[in-house]
Design a protein around this motif. Structure first.
Motif, PDB file in Angstrom:
ATOM      1  N   HIS A   5      23.616  -1.286 -14.225  1.00  0.00           N
ATOM      2  CA  HIS A   5      25.607  -1.710 -13.445  1.00  0.00           C
ATOM      3  C   HIS A   5      24.826  -2.731 -12.386  1.00  0.00           C
ATOM      4  CE1 HIS A   5      27.134   1.914 -15.401  1.00  0.00           C
ATOM      5  NE2 HIS A   5      25.978   2.850 -15.489  1.00  0.00           N
ATOM      6  N   HIS A   7      26.919  -3.181  -9.426  1.00  0.00           N
ATOM      7  CA  HIS A   7      27.635  -2.478  -7.765  1.00  0.00           C
ATOM      8  C   HIS A   7      27.653  -2.939  -6.258  1.00  0.00           C
ATOM      9  CE1 HIS A   7      29.678   0.430  -5.796  1.00  0.00           C
ATOM     10  NE2 HIS A   7      28.474   0.861  -4.424  1.00  0.00           N
ATOM     11  N   GLU A  34      25.238   5.249 -18.820  1.00  0.00           N
ATOM     12  CA  GLU A  34      25.821   5.836 -18.792  1.00  0.00           C
ATOM     13  C   GLU A  34      25.550   5.150 -16.561  1.00  0.00           C
ATOM     14  OE1 GLU A  34      24.982  10.282 -19.048  1.00  0.00           O
ATOM     15  OE2 GLU A  34      25.339   9.433 -21.113  1.00  0.00           O
ATOM     16  N   ALA A  35      26.773   5.782 -16.060  1.00  0.00           N
ATOM     17  CA  ALA A  35      27.193   5.611 -14.647  1.00  0.00           C
ATOM     18  C   ALA A  35      27.211   7.535 -14.501  1.00  0.00           C
ATOM     19  CB  ALA A  35      28.469   4.955 -14.034  1.00  0.00           C
ATOM     20  N   LEU A  39      27.673   6.985  -8.639  1.00  0.00           N
ATOM     21  CA  LEU A  39      28.205   5.620  -8.922  1.00  0.00           C
ATOM     22  C   LEU A  39      29.034   5.661  -9.043  1.00  0.00           C
ATOM     23  CD1 LEU A  39      26.539   3.480  -9.056  1.00  0.00           C
ATOM     24  CD2 LEU A  39      26.028   3.175 -11.215  1.00  0.00           C
ATOM     25  N   VAL A  40      30.248   5.978  -9.755  1.00  0.00           N
ATOM     26  CA  VAL A  40      31.535   6.022  -9.934  1.00  0.00           C
ATOM     27  C   VAL A  40      31.995   6.094  -8.860  1.00  0.00           C
ATOM     28  CG1 VAL A  40      33.386   7.125 -11.015  1.00  0.00           C
ATOM     29  CG2 VAL A  40      30.996   6.334 -12.305  1.00  0.00           C
TER      30      VAL A  40
END
Length: 104
Positions: A5, A7, A34-35, A39-40
């Motif tokens: 990801h 970020h 997968e997050a 993190l989301v």
């Protein structure tokens, strides 16, 4: 290359990944990480912060022009692949055998 990801200017590799399947033929098109919930949540906080700042005051034209330039760059860089797909009938095949997703 391990899927990650992006970020806050950093690539983060956490948790398991799952296959990203093509809707055309079900083949594996890639791997998607997968997050985890934290993190989301952090990404959502960053988005809210951005919208509260100058990014939220930017009109639609500027991001649209950036997206158009990005799309043009991708199309230019991958033009041979697009031509090959068109010439070999991949696009036609996709329209003949559309994948129907189950209703939820």
């Amino acid at each position: 290359m391990k899927p990650a990801h992006y970020h806050n200017g950093v690539f983060t590799t956490t948790g398991p990944a799952f296959p990203l399947l093509s809707p055309v033929d079900g083949s594996q098109a890639g791997i998607f990480p997968e997050a985890p919930r934290d993190l989301v949540d952090a990404a959502l906080r960053a988005a809210h912060t951005a919208l509260a700042g100058s990014r939220g005051r930017t009109g639609v034209q500027k991001p649209c022009s950036i997206l158009r330039r990005t799309a043009d760059g991708i199309a230019t860089a991958r033009s041979e692949g697009f031509v090959e797909a068109e010439a070999t009938g991949h696009r036609a095949e996709a329209t003949r055998r559309p994948r129907v997703w189950p209703s939820r």
